[in-house]
Design an enzyme around this catalytic site. Structure first.
Site, PDB file in Angstrom:
ATOM      1  N   HIS A   3     -44.566 -59.025 -53.889  1.00 45.43           N
ATOM      2  CA  HIS A   3     -45.890 -58.610 -53.424  1.00 45.43           C
ATOM      3  C   HIS A   3     -46.410 -59.569 -52.350  1.00 45.43           C
ATOM      4  CE1 HIS A   3     -50.279 -57.396 -54.473  1.00 45.43           C
ATOM      5  NE2 HIS A   3     -49.879 -56.882 -53.343  1.00 45.43           N
ATOM      6  N   GLU A  41     -44.653 -58.834 -49.166  1.00 41.65           N
ATOM      7  CA  GLU A  41     -45.179 -57.585 -48.607  1.00 41.65           C
ATOM      8  C   GLU A  41     -46.338 -57.889 -47.650  1.00 41.65           C
ATOM      9  OE1 GLU A  41     -48.497 -54.538 -50.027  1.00 41.65           O
ATOM     10  OE2 GLU A  41     -46.916 -54.867 -51.521  1.00 41.65           O
ATOM     11  N   HIS A  42     -47.229 -58.770 -48.066  1.00 44.88           N
ATOM     12  CA  HIS A  42     -48.379 -59.111 -47.234  1.00 44.88           C
ATOM     13  C   HIS A  42     -47.979 -59.916 -46.004  1.00 44.88           C
ATOM     14  CE1 HIS A  42     -51.706 -57.616 -49.700  1.00 44.88           C
ATOM     15  NE2 HIS A  42     -50.832 -57.770 -50.694  1.00 44.88           N
TER      16      HIS A  42
END
Length: 109
Positions: free
Chosen positions: A48, A51-52
């Protein structure tokens, strides 16, 4: 009724198309087999987090402002998500902006 077709590109990547009559929009989604299930306990949340980071830019669009301004100029909605099984990046644009949207998405993803 949607029409669904699948093919494999010359580089080995699968391409799936879902056609919906009456729409002028295109959504391009690029997904990676890199979700939470691939993380070791000490890496929890890493997929996650990465992802950013991807939205910070790429080669053609080196800064997050370049990414965001290009998506906005295309009239696009750019987003991503991380699930248990994958990390996905997607953009939805008017059909006539499909190729520039693919260029943007594949540059930073």
């Amino acid at each position: 009724m949607p029409t669904i077709s699948s093919t494999t590109l010359a580089n080995g990547l699968p391409l799936h198309r879902v056609g919906l009559d009456g729409t002028r929009a295109t959504t391009v989604l690029v997904a990676f087999d890199a979700g939470a299930r691939t993380e070791r306990p000490e890496e929890n949340g890493m997929a996650h987090f990465l992802e950013h980071l991807v939205f910070k830019g790429g080669e053609k669009f080196p800064h997050y402002r370049d990414v965001n301004e290009t998506a906005e100029r295309l009239g696009g909605v750019l987003n991503a998500y991380t699930s248990h099984d994958l990390v996905a990046f997607h953009i939805t644009v008017r059909a006539e902006s499909t190729l520039p949207a693919i260029d943007l998405l594949t540059d930073f993803a």
